[in-house]
Design a protein around this motif. Sequence first.
Motif, PDB file in Angstrom:
ATOM      1  N   THR A  36      -5.722  28.073 -16.048  1.00 43.46           N
ATOM      2  CA  THR A  36      -4.701  27.051 -16.291  1.00 43.46           C
ATOM      3  C   THR A  36      -4.005  26.642 -15.006  1.00 43.46           C
ATOM      4  O   THR A  36      -3.840  25.443 -14.726  1.00 43.46           O
ATOM      5  CB  THR A  36      -3.660  27.573 -17.296  1.00 43.46           C
ATOM      6  OG1 THR A  36      -4.319  27.937 -18.511  1.00 43.46           O
ATOM      7  CG2 THR A  36      -2.614  26.508 -17.593  1.00 43.46           C
ATOM      8  N   GLN A  37      -3.587  27.631 -14.204  1.00 41.53           N
ATOM      9  CA  GLN A  37      -2.897  27.303 -12.957  1.00 41.53           C
ATOM     10  C   GLN A  37      -3.781  26.484 -12.032  1.00 41.53           C
ATOM     11  O   GLN A  37      -3.323  25.521 -11.411  1.00 41.53           O
ATOM     12  CB  GLN A  37      -2.461  28.592 -12.243  1.00 41.53           C
ATOM     13  CG  GLN A  37      -1.285  29.296 -12.894  1.00 41.53           C
ATOM     14  CD  GLN A  37      -1.757  30.335 -13.891  1.00 41.53           C
ATOM     15  OE1 GLN A  37      -2.813  30.187 -14.502  1.00 41.53           O
ATOM     16  NE2 GLN A  37      -0.978  31.382 -14.049  1.00 41.53           N
ATOM     17  N   LYS A  73      -5.407  19.023 -10.621  1.00 42.10           N
ATOM     18  CA  LYS A  73      -4.900  17.756 -11.158  1.00 42.10           C
ATOM     19  C   LYS A  73      -3.877  17.133 -10.219  1.00 42.10           C
ATOM     20  O   LYS A  73      -3.891  15.920  -9.981  1.00 42.10           O
ATOM     21  CB  LYS A  73      -4.277  17.983 -12.533  1.00 42.10           C
ATOM     22  CG  LYS A  73      -5.272  18.229 -13.661  1.00 42.10           C
ATOM     23  CD  LYS A  73      -4.543  18.468 -14.965  1.00 42.10           C
ATOM     24  CE  LYS A  73      -5.519  18.759 -16.095  1.00 42.10           C
ATOM     25  NZ  LYS A  73      -4.802  19.055 -17.369  1.00 42.10           N
ATOM     26  N   LYS A  74      -2.990  17.954  -9.665  1.00 39.05           N
ATOM     27  CA  LYS A  74      -1.988  17.429  -8.743  1.00 39.05           C
ATOM     28  C   LYS A  74      -2.636  16.957  -7.438  1.00 39.05           C
ATOM     29  O   LYS A  74      -2.197  15.947  -6.862  1.00 39.05           O
ATOM     30  CB  LYS A  74      -0.936  18.494  -8.446  1.00 39.05           C
ATOM     31  CG  LYS A  74      -0.180  19.014  -9.660  1.00 39.05           C
ATOM     32  CD  LYS A  74       0.413  17.909 -10.506  1.00 39.05           C
ATOM     33  CE  LYS A  74       1.516  17.147  -9.802  1.00 39.05           C
ATOM     34  NZ  LYS A  74       2.153  16.137 -10.684  1.00 39.05           N
ATOM     35  N   LEU A  75      -3.665  17.652  -6.979  1.00 37.92           N
ATOM     36  CA  LEU A  75      -4.385  17.195  -5.789  1.00 37.92           C
ATOM     37  C   LEU A  75      -4.998  15.822  -6.016  1.00 37.92           C
ATOM     38  O   LEU A  75      -4.906  14.933  -5.164  1.00 37.92           O
ATOM     39  CB  LEU A  75      -5.481  18.199  -5.422  1.00 37.92           C
ATOM     40  CG  LEU A  75      -5.088  19.397  -4.577  1.00 37.92           C
ATOM     41  CD1 LEU A  75      -6.219  20.407  -4.522  1.00 37.92           C
ATOM     42  CD2 LEU A  75      -4.701  18.963  -3.165  1.00 37.92           C
ATOM     43  N   LEU A  76      -5.631  15.647  -7.172  1.00 36.33           N
ATOM     44  CA  LEU A  76      -6.252  14.361  -7.480  1.00 36.33           C
ATOM     45  C   LEU A  76      -5.203  13.278  -7.682  1.00 36.33           C
ATOM     46  O   LEU A  76      -5.440  12.099  -7.386  1.00 36.33           O
ATOM     47  CB  LEU A  76      -7.122  14.490  -8.732  1.00 36.33           C
ATOM     48  CG  LEU A  76      -8.339  15.420  -8.613  1.00 36.33           C
ATOM     49  CD1 LEU A  76      -9.062  15.522  -9.947  1.00 36.33           C
ATOM     50  CD2 LEU A  76      -9.292  14.940  -7.536  1.00 36.33           C
ATOM     51  N   ASN A 126       3.673  19.924 -14.392  1.00 36.66           N
ATOM     52  CA  ASN A 126       3.128  18.565 -14.348  1.00 36.66           C
ATOM     53  C   ASN A 126       3.945  17.646 -13.448  1.00 36.66           C
ATOM     54  O   ASN A 126       3.442  16.617 -12.990  1.00 36.66           O
ATOM     55  CB  ASN A 126       3.058  17.983 -15.757  1.00 36.66           C
ATOM     56  CG  ASN A 126       2.030  18.689 -16.618  1.00 36.66           C
ATOM     57  OD1 ASN A 126       1.009  19.158 -16.119  1.00 36.66           O
ATOM     58  ND2 ASN A 126       2.306  18.780 -17.917  1.00 36.66           N
ATOM     59  N   ASN A 127       5.192  17.992 -13.215  1.00 47.59           N
ATOM     60  CA  ASN A 127       6.041  17.139 -12.366  1.00 47.59           C
ATOM     61  C   ASN A 127       6.216  17.716 -10.957  1.00 47.59           C
ATOM     62  O   ASN A 127       7.168  17.386 -10.254  1.00 47.59           O
ATOM     63  CB  ASN A 127       7.409  16.938 -13.020  1.00 47.59           C
ATOM     64  CG  ASN A 127       8.126  18.263 -13.279  1.00 47.59           C
ATOM     65  OD1 ASN A 127       7.557  19.324 -13.053  1.00 47.59           O
ATOM     66  ND2 ASN A 127       9.364  18.189 -13.746  1.00 47.59           N
ATOM     67  N   SER A 152       5.496  17.512  -1.973  1.00 45.95           N
ATOM     68  CA  SER A 152       6.030  18.511  -1.051  1.00 45.95           C
ATOM     69  C   SER A 152       5.858  19.920  -1.613  1.00 45.95           C
ATOM     70  O   SER A 152       5.486  20.852  -0.883  1.00 45.95           O
ATOM     71  CB  SER A 152       7.512  18.230  -0.781  1.00 45.95           C
ATOM     72  OG  SER A 152       8.067  19.216   0.060  1.00 45.95           O
ATOM     73  N   ASP A 153       6.116  20.093  -2.902  1.00 41.16           N
ATOM     74  CA  ASP A 153       5.948  21.407  -3.530  1.00 41.16           C
ATOM     75  C   ASP A 153       4.476  21.833  -3.528  1.00 41.16           C
ATOM     76  O   ASP A 153       4.153  23.010  -3.357  1.00 41.16           O
ATOM     77  CB  ASP A 153       6.480  21.386  -4.963  1.00 41.16           C
ATOM     78  CG  ASP A 153       7.994  21.283  -5.016  1.00 41.16           C
ATOM     79  OD1 ASP A 153       8.649  21.629  -4.011  1.00 41.16           O
ATOM     80  OD2 ASP A 153       8.523  20.846  -6.059  1.00 41.16           O
ATOM     81  N   LEU A 154       3.587  20.860  -3.736  1.00 39.35           N
ATOM     82  CA  LEU A 154       2.161  21.158  -3.705  1.00 39.35           C
ATOM     83  C   LEU A 154       1.747  21.633  -2.318  1.00 39.35           C
ATOM     84  O   LEU A 154       0.972  22.590  -2.181  1.00 39.35           O
ATOM     85  CB  LEU A 154       1.352  19.913  -4.089  1.00 39.35           C
ATOM     86  CG  LEU A 154      -0.168  20.060  -4.081  1.00 39.35           C
ATOM     87  CD1 LEU A 154      -0.614  21.055  -5.161  1.00 39.35           C
ATOM     88  CD2 LEU A 154      -0.855  18.716  -4.285  1.00 39.35           C
ATOM     89  N   HIS A 155       2.277  20.999  -1.283  1.00 39.11           N
ATOM     90  CA  HIS A 155       1.974  21.408   0.087  1.00 39.11           C
ATOM     91  C   HIS A 155       2.478  22.823   0.366  1.00 39.11           C
ATOM     92  O   HIS A 155       1.813  23.599   1.051  1.00 39.11           O
ATOM     93  CB  HIS A 155       2.604  20.427   1.072  1.00 39.11           C
ATOM     94  CG  HIS A 155       1.790  19.195   1.278  1.00 39.11           C
ATOM     95  ND1 HIS A 155       1.649  18.592   2.504  1.00 39.11           N
ATOM     96  CD2 HIS A 155       1.048  18.445   0.415  1.00 39.11           C
ATOM     97  CE1 HIS A 155       0.868  17.520   2.396  1.00 39.11           C
ATOM     98  NE2 HIS A 155       0.505  17.416   1.125  1.00 39.11           N
TER      99      HIS A 155
END
Length: 427
Positions: free
Chosen positions: A252-253, A259-262, A218-219, A223-226
């Motif tokens: 789940t993943q 969620k992180k994209l949004l 959730n945190n 940068s990690d998402l990219h």
Amino acid sequence: MTEQNLEEDNKIESLSSNDVLTTIYDVNRAIFRHLPIHSIDLCSLVCKSWAHVGHLIKTHRHTIHSLTYPTDPLSTIADSSYLLSDFDTFISCYIHIHLWSIPYLALVVTTNSLDRKGFHSSSDCSLRPAKYPRRSHSQTTASQTERHNISEALIHHVNKSCKVLTVVSDGIIASNDKNQSNEIELNDAVGILLLPKFPPNILGIYPFEITNKTPISNNMSRSDLHQLLGCVPDDISIRCVILFYTPRLLQTQMNNCIKKLLEYYSSEVVIIGGYINRSRYDDRQSKHKTLLNNACGLVLTGDRTHLNIRQVVLKSHIQTREAVRDKLKELKSIENEQCYLSFGIQVSCVGRGVDFYHQESNVECSEFQKLFPNTSLIGIFGNGELGHDYLLNDNEASQQQQRTTKESLKDLFHTYSTIFSIISLRM
């Protein structure tokens, strides 16, 4: 000698060696522009000058190719369609004659049945001495036949730098080399979209793969998402995510990823995807064994002046050809008409095929083709669809309103729906 001949001789004598070389260079370049990639590669072997011209021509070409095997997938497929030699002949012929740009990515969709059968190659051992004369006929036949999946069969034909992303589903949507699209639900077929490498400000393509063991907390930072989604540079904004995954192993993943994209992009990012049977991703660099149940997809980036993305959702209440046409008209825009290149993504529910439209085939893709006759289309029939309406206009007020409209995770998941996304490029 006539006066005309004297005049021509004087002109020839006045030409310097540089003028002659420049003229020859321009002629070669003009000729090379009309040649497919395979012919340019052969010509580049002649001399350094020709190799230089060929390199320049190939670097500045950006053509999107689409093809379907077999070419007429809705007809009865012969047994020979499962022979590797037939597939090799088809791909080789296409590359030698029609390939106009060097592929950077091959996006492949294939029916579940064809993926399980694969392509078979057999060697003719009739002229070889029998090493094991006591073997049964069935044992000998088995030892002479090899099975190749779609990715393995294709990789031998594309350049070594071309990444291959294969998506397997019960049904597929694909365009042939004449941009004729088909919704293939019952027959075995494979569709291929070949995308070249574009200038990064026009279109950045970042394929990715996510395993079921990949932690998405959730945190997680932007940068990690990219990094997770194809190692997109931190200073580049994600414009579109095309996402395919199996529902049981990665629910789940994927929910956490969306969620992180949004969270980081609100409603500025276009999301499209669906549930599939399995996938394979080969980046042509890593040596790890390809897994079948990973999530996979593409991230698209690009400047808004060059990259225009529009998307609509055909929900379950849209059940007639007329209603489909009216909804797809929302994809039309001035930008689409002015763009030089485009391709489309279609993700449909398995329940929206021939049975849904009273035994009429190709209803949705044919309506798309009428509106966008020059746009290649590729997609899947899945067991759940992921997407949302995204119709960004040039009007600044409309843009601001769309940015402030917060979408939730549940707004993106649909059933008995079809999602169309058109990606248009202004070169």
